[in-house]
Design a protein around this motif. Structure first.
Motif, PDB file in Angstrom:
ATOM      1  N   GLU A  66      -0.701   5.303   2.185  1.00  0.00           N
ATOM      2  CA  GLU A  66       0.195   6.006   1.268  1.00  0.00           C
ATOM      3  C   GLU A  66       0.196   7.512   1.512  1.00  0.00           C
ATOM      4  O   GLU A  66       0.442   8.291   0.598  1.00  0.00           O
ATOM      5  N   ARG A  69       3.124   9.733   0.221  1.00  0.00           N
ATOM      6  CA  ARG A  69       3.526   9.669  -1.184  1.00  0.00           C
ATOM      7  C   ARG A  69       2.641  10.547  -2.062  1.00  0.00           C
ATOM      8  O   ARG A  69       1.445  10.651  -1.847  1.00  0.00           O
ATOM      9  N   ASN A  72       2.486  10.605  -8.268  1.00  0.00           N
ATOM     10  CA  ASN A  72       3.479  10.029  -9.184  1.00  0.00           C
ATOM     11  C   ASN A  72       4.424   9.052  -8.498  1.00  0.00           C
ATOM     12  O   ASN A  72       5.204   8.383  -9.149  1.00  0.00           O
ATOM     13  N   GLN A  73       4.364   8.940  -7.181  1.00  0.00           N
ATOM     14  CA  GLN A  73       5.223   8.015  -6.438  1.00  0.00           C
ATOM     15  C   GLN A  73       4.511   6.711  -6.089  1.00  0.00           C
ATOM     16  O   GLN A  73       5.124   5.818  -5.523  1.00  0.00           O
ATOM     17  N   LEU A  74       3.240   6.596  -6.418  1.00  0.00           N
ATOM     18  CA  LEU A  74       2.487   5.399  -6.069  1.00  0.00           C
ATOM     19  C   LEU A  74       2.834   4.242  -6.996  1.00  0.00           C
ATOM     20  O   LEU A  74       2.860   4.398  -8.214  1.00  0.00           O
ATOM     21  N   SER A  75       3.080   3.091  -6.411  1.00  0.00           N
ATOM     22  CA  SER A  75       3.358   1.874  -7.161  1.00  0.00           C
ATOM     23  C   SER A  75       2.025   1.194  -7.501  1.00  0.00           C
ATOM     24  O   SER A  75       1.170   1.019  -6.623  1.00  0.00           O
ATOM     25  N   GLN A 135      -2.400   9.138 -12.886  1.00  0.00           N
ATOM     26  CA  GLN A 135      -0.988   9.454 -13.123  1.00  0.00           C
ATOM     27  C   GLN A 135      -0.774   9.933 -14.553  1.00  0.00           C
ATOM     28  O   GLN A 135      -0.009  10.862 -14.800  1.00  0.00           O
TER      29      GLN A 135
END
Length: 155
Positions: A66, A69, A72-75, A135
């Motif tokens: 990742e 990323r 805040n873009q991590l799933s 997050q």
């Protein structure tokens, strides 16, 4: 060089954080299910050792997979997947070693299946929880800031 030290600090910090959490999880497993540890200290320190390896493995996997990323873009499902793999990393290494020495892979996997399930579940849970908490804290830190005013010209 500063970036490398920052990443190493994150990997070590994640490993140490998971060590504490996994020590507590192993204590709970030992108390509830009577795992095969002789005493409380053995259960806690074993859990801490596995947690240190699992947390560090997860942090390395996350850093590589990742890298493009932001937090805040991590799933969370992807992070959970990486955490599950990180949690199983040590057991998978043992499986590969044992199977590589001539033991039938099916028997080896059957023997280690409970550990893979427990460690994978702990890893996925700790990873998702860690990132969700980070997050949430990241959002709290950014509240009240005028992000548009902080953007650099040309962004």
């Amino acid at each position: 060089m500063k970036s490398l030290f920052r990443k190493l600090r994150g990997i070590i910090g994640t490993g140490l954080t998971w060590a504490g959490g996994w020590g507590a999880a192993f204590l709970a497993l030992w108390a509830v299910f009577g795992m095969t540890f002789d005493n409380l200290a053995e259960a806690v320190f074993t859990g801490m050792g596995f947690g240190l390896v699992a947390g560090s493995s997860f942090a390395v996997i996350l850093t590589i997979a990742e890298r493009q990323r932001a937090l805040n873009q991590l799933s969370l499902w992807r992070v959970g997947l990486w955490g599950g793999i990180g949690g199983m990393a040590l057991v998978l290494s043992v499986v590969a070693l044992v199977a590589g020495n001539g033991a039938p892979l099916g028997q080896v996997l059957t023997f280690y299946l409970p550990q893979l399930v427990i460690f994978g579940t702990l890893g996925a849970g700790f990873a998702s929880g860690s990132v969700a908490l980070a997050q949430r804290e990241d959002k709290k830190l950014l509240e009240g800031w005028d992000l548009e005013a902080l953007r650099l010209e040309g962004d």
